[in-house]
Design a protein around this motif. Structure first.
Motif, PDB file in Angstrom:
ATOM      1  N   ARG A 142      14.287  -4.330   0.328  1.00  0.00           N
ATOM      2  CA  ARG A 142      14.992  -3.767   1.467  1.00  0.00           C
ATOM      3  C   ARG A 142      13.985  -3.360   2.524  1.00  0.00           C
ATOM      4  N   THR A 143      14.256  -3.718   3.771  1.00  0.00           N
ATOM      5  CA  THR A 143      13.360  -3.379   4.868  1.00  0.00           C
ATOM      6  C   THR A 143      13.841  -2.099   5.531  1.00  0.00           C
ATOM      7  N   ILE A 144      12.935  -1.125   5.683  1.00  0.00           N
ATOM      8  CA  ILE A 144      13.281   0.139   6.336  1.00  0.00           C
ATOM      9  C   ILE A 144      12.422   0.296   7.585  1.00  0.00           C
ATOM     10  N   VAL A 156       7.417   1.313  12.568  1.00  0.00           N
ATOM     11  CA  VAL A 156       6.923   0.313  11.620  1.00  0.00           C
ATOM     12  C   VAL A 156       8.081  -0.091  10.725  1.00  0.00           C
ATOM     13  N   PHE A 157       8.069  -1.348  10.308  1.00  0.00           N
ATOM     14  CA  PHE A 157       9.069  -1.877   9.405  1.00  0.00           C
ATOM     15  C   PHE A 157       8.377  -2.189   8.091  1.00  0.00           C
ATOM     16  N   LEU A 158       8.850  -1.555   7.011  1.00  0.00           N
ATOM     17  CA  LEU A 158       8.210  -1.645   5.710  1.00  0.00           C
ATOM     18  C   LEU A 158       9.150  -2.295   4.704  1.00  0.00           C
ATOM     19  N   ALA A 174       4.952   0.158  -0.202  1.00  0.00           N
ATOM     20  CA  ALA A 174       5.669  -0.856   0.568  1.00  0.00           C
ATOM     21  C   ALA A 174       4.679  -1.737   1.308  1.00  0.00           C
ATOM     22  N   LYS A 175       5.209  -2.885   1.771  1.00  0.00           N
ATOM     23  CA  LYS A 175       4.412  -3.850   2.523  1.00  0.00           C
ATOM     24  C   LYS A 175       4.763  -3.752   4.003  1.00  0.00           C
ATOM     25  N   LEU A 176       3.765  -3.877   4.849  1.00  0.00           N
ATOM     26  CA  LEU A 176       3.995  -3.849   6.281  1.00  0.00           C
ATOM     27  C   LEU A 176       4.632  -5.153   6.730  1.00  0.00           C
ATOM     28  N   ARG A 181       0.854  -1.173   0.000  1.00  0.00           N
ATOM     29  CA  ARG A 181       0.000   0.000   0.000  1.00  0.00           C
ATOM     30  C   ARG A 181       0.894   1.229   0.000  1.00  0.00           C
ATOM     31  N   GLN A 182       0.329   2.371  -0.274  1.00  0.00           N
ATOM     32  CA  GLN A 182       1.107   3.599  -0.282  1.00  0.00           C
ATOM     33  C   GLN A 182       1.132   4.219   1.112  1.00  0.00           C
ATOM     34  N   TRP A 183       2.342   4.534   1.577  1.00  0.00           N
ATOM     35  CA  TRP A 183       2.549   5.172   2.865  1.00  0.00           C
ATOM     36  C   TRP A 183       3.035   6.596   2.632  1.00  0.00           C
ATOM     37  N   SER A 184       2.613   7.519   3.510  1.00  0.00           N
ATOM     38  CA  SER A 184       2.997   8.921   3.374  1.00  0.00           C
ATOM     39  C   SER A 184       3.530   9.447   4.698  1.00  0.00           C
ATOM     40  N   ASP A 185       4.347  10.502   4.597  1.00  0.00           N
ATOM     41  CA  ASP A 185       4.819  11.133   5.827  1.00  0.00           C
ATOM     42  C   ASP A 185       3.848  12.234   6.236  1.00  0.00           C
TER      43      ASP A 185
END
Length: 772
Positions: free
Chosen positions: A429-431, A421-423, A411-413, A398-402
């Motif tokens: 790559r996990t951020i 949260v780790f995406l 990214a995926k949860l 899904r789309q994540w925003s700041d």
């Protein structure tokens, strides 16, 4: 307790002398007439509670060239004298402490009546073959010797080299007619014609400048390299030139160009490089090195330094060179606008570009989400031996925003914990992102999840080790601390079965401790013959322990079940500081590296050197022996070399870093599938089976040490007072453990089962951490 004290006294008290036979005796040459000579006499031995002291007198019998040093030999071959350098004067007494006579008895097959012979030698400059040493004294003997030191007359080539050396140290005897020999007061003007002395002859040159009151810079007539020579006696000036310089120096001029601070004259069609030039990739450039100009090829520039490709062998390499250290030909500069030149220049670096593509590494860029450098390499290309990171299909992305709405990411949860949260991004790559920095809509979405345990995404990433028993996502817990270590620790190791902790110290000493309690079982005291203990370790079966010192010496001990130690051997394997250590699977062999840019493969029980790997650019930072023992790997952080023991040769190389100096540490995974190399604030990962670069581990400080966990997946690295744990499969940091303050963690050890980690924690203590 009495046993422990006796062991400590016998094994570790410092010495100044050690006799270790080498493979062959020295090839000594008779001293020539102009060389210094000495007389040795009055050999005596004083026996004491701390060992024997050997002493003999000496006096200089003839003045001459050469700086003498002491040498020694046994019937088995030449020996080394360890400790501080001994200065040999006109007269004096040499005193050597022989506290390891027992070792020499072992090496002499149990013979108590062993002997050692001492004599003086002079080392000479290259040109005299492999040895190049002259015998400049008689010899004195302690004990019984069956043979005597020998020397031979110099051969024709050595006589010629001696004569060249003699002439090179003296100016020519006479000056040509019409010339006067120079003095420090002789006026010299740039552009004036002179003669300078070179190996007994006068050669024409032009004055370039005055280096100091005693030296002048001159350009030989037959060379493009400027030389610095002594003004007094080593130059000659004609009477006519001298009169002109004194009467009208303005009539002389010189029109030569060099690079800034350079010594090589540029041709008329060359000019120094300008940072504003827009050059095509592959453009030929010129770099000054060792008094010559060599061809290099432009790759990119940051207006401070230039990234160039250097072809000085079979394998091209990339280097960063300051702009003012490079030149370009005017024709090359004019060709920048032509299509033909564009293709030709590109061909100069095409193989390098292909190599980059085969590695799967791109130029990268800064991602707006998480601020991490992206890479074109996907973790789908990671080694097949690595455990899978995904146990269930992740949630559709899904789309994540700041908060500001300026940045978005698809990214995926993966999971949510501790306010973060780790995406999982598209590049696998996990951020990690603080929840508070997400948009209100994203925070509302996360609140809709009952808990991390109830979330269907919780099991996407498996942070448990391959064994399934250790979880490195949880902070390591302190087990014990070993304190009051004077001058602190330089190396650490944990024994099999987690019984002992071995600490090598900066004060030329070592300690064997109980891992769980931290109690010191054996403390060495000073071992000046070894210097600081830079590496230490246990063989895989736990029956032996090794110490490697700053002076290149290894000590091997048999280790009893109760911590009792017995010295088994002392081997001078390296010439300089030992920097890395690895064992064969059966513990019979060691591959160790040093600061002299050399790795050596040797037998633990005999000290016999089986193979040597050299040609590195810097100190050897990591080594590995494959399970069968027939292939070795070693790296200086820039170049990785594969060495075949059967073929006695390097069979493959891989450039794994931009410079041997760009990082402080490197580490091989236990299965040999991965290599981690420090590069500034980041860690580069390499898949060694596919020989390509994996996504980078991004950090915020230099990693001073690193070592892999036994699962071949997790990597420990030491920073400024902290130990980081990285998941190499997810390319992310999973935990941070603070062990000190304002202290660089320059050594790390992980237990064979991965359950304990040890490191220095400040300047005088070592900490042991354990997993839950």
């Amino acid at each position: 307790m009495l046993i422990v004290r006796r062991i400590a006294a016998f094994l570790f008290v410092g010495v100044c002398f050690l006799s270790i036979p080498t493979a062959r005796a020295e090839d000594l040459i008779d001293a020539h007439d102009g060389m210094v000579r000495y007389k040795l006499s009055n050999m005596r031995v004083t026996r004491g509670i701390t060992g024997d002291e050997i002493a003999f007198d000496y006096r200089r019998t003839r003045e001459g060239t050469g700086r003498a040093r002491i040498a020694a030999r046994t019937d088995e071959g030449s020996s080394r004298i360890l400790g501080l350098p001994i200065t040999i004067e006109a007269t004096g007494t040499i005193r050597l402490r022989d506290m390891f006579a027992r070792s020499r008895r072992i090496l002499n097959h149990g013979n108590d009546d062993f002997g050692i012979e001492f004599y003086f030698v002079v080392d000479v400059s290259p040109g005299f073959g492999p040895g190049g040493r002259f015998l400049v004294s008689n010899s004195v003997v302690h004990g019984k010797m069956n043979t005597k030191v020998q020397s031979r007359p110099p051969n024709d080539a050595e006589l010629e080299a001696l004569e060249r050396q003699r002439k090179s140290k003296l100016p020519p005897e006479n000056v040509p007619s019409g010339y006067v020999r120079g003095t420090n007061e002789t006026p010299l003007v740039p552009g004036a014609q002179i003669l300078f002395g070179s190996i007994g002859e006068w050669k024409p040159a032009i004055v370039v400048g005055i280096a100091s009151s005693q030296f002048a810079r001159v350009l030989p007539e037959d060379s493009k390299a400027i030389r610095t020579v002594k003004r007094k006696d080593w130059i000659a000036v004609s009477n006519e030139t001298l009169r002109k310089m004194e009467s009208d120096p303005s009539q002389f001029s010189i029109d030569i160009r060099t690079l800034p601070d350079g010594d090589v004259v540029l041709d008329d069609d060359m000019q120094t490089l300008d940072s504003a030039m827009n050059l095509l990739k592959g453009t030929p450039l010129l770099r000054e090195k060792h008094g010559k100009l060599e061809d290099v090829y432009f790759i990119s520039s940051d207006n401070v330094s230039v990234r160039v490709l250097v072809r000085n062998g079979q394998n091209p390499k990339v280097e960063f060179v300051p702009v003012d250290k490079l030149a370009i030909r005017q024709r090359t500069l004019a060709d920048q606008g032509t299509e033909t030149a564009r293709d030709a220049f590109a061909a100069n670096v095409s193989d390098y570009e292909s190599k980059l593509r085969s590695k799967g590494s791109g130029s990268g860029g800064m991602s707006t989400a998480g601020g991490l450098a992206s890479s074109s390499t996907s973790t789908a290309n990671t080694s097949a031996s690595m455990p899978s990171a995904v146990s269930k299909t992740p949630e559709p992305k899904r789309q994540w925003s700041d908060k500001s709405g300026r940045f978005q990411i698809d990214a995926k949860l993966v999971k949510q914990e501790s306010g973060k949260v780790f995406l999982l991004r598209d590049d696998n790559r996990t951020i990690e992102v603080p929840v508070a920095k997400l948009s209100d809509a994203d925070q509302e979405y996360l609140q809709g999840l009952a808990s991390v345990d109830d979330s269907p995404f919780n099991n996407v990433v498996d942070s448990v080790m391959g064994s399934g028993s250790l979880d490195y996502s949880r902070l390591l817990q302190p087990v014990t601390t070993v304190g009051d270590l004077r001058w602190g620790a330089k190396s650490v190791a944990i024994s099999p079965e987690n019984r002992f902790l071995l600490i090598g110290r900066k004060a030329a000493s070592a300690s064997l401790c109980d891992l769980k309690t931290g109690n010191i079982l054996v403390d060495s005291g000073r071992m000046d013959h070894m210097g600081d203990i830079g590496v230490c370790g246990f063989t895989p079966d736990g029956k032996r322990m090794l110490l490697g010192g700053y002076k290149g010496l290894f000590e091997v001990y048999q280790l009893g079940a109760n911590g009792k130690l017995e010295l088994e051997g002392q081997y001078p394997i390296h010439e300089k500081d030992i920097t890395s250590l690895s064992f064969s699977r059966d513990g019979r062999f060691v591959l160790s590296g040093d600061a002299a840019k050399v790795a050596r493969y040797w037998n633990v029980q005999s000290g016999e050197i089986v193979a040597t790997i050299d040609g590195f650019s810097g100190k050897v930072k990591a080594t590995r022996i494959n399970p069968s023992g027939n292939e070795l790997m070693a790296t200086d952080g820039k170049t990785l070399k594969w060495f075949s023991v059967d073929q006695s040769a390097v069979i493959s190389e891989l450039q794994v870093g931009r410079s041997h100096a760009s990082g402080q540490a490197a580490s091989f995974s236990p299965d040999g599938g991965l290599l981690a190399v420090g590069d500034g604030y980041k860690i580069d990962l390499w898949d060694l089976r596919k020989r390509h670069q994996l996504p980078t581990l991004e950090g915020k400080e230099i990693n001073w040490s690193m070592t892999f966990a036994p699962d071949n997946r997790h990597l420990f690295s030491g920073g400024n007072g902290v130990i980081y744990v990285w998941d190499c499969e997810r390319q992310m940091k999973v935990q941070k453990n603070t062990v000190g303050k304002s202290f660089y963690v320059q050594a790390l050890a992980v237990s064979p089962d991965g359950s304990y980690i040890s490191s220095p924690s400040d300047h005088s203590s070592v900490v042991v951490l354990g997993t839950e």
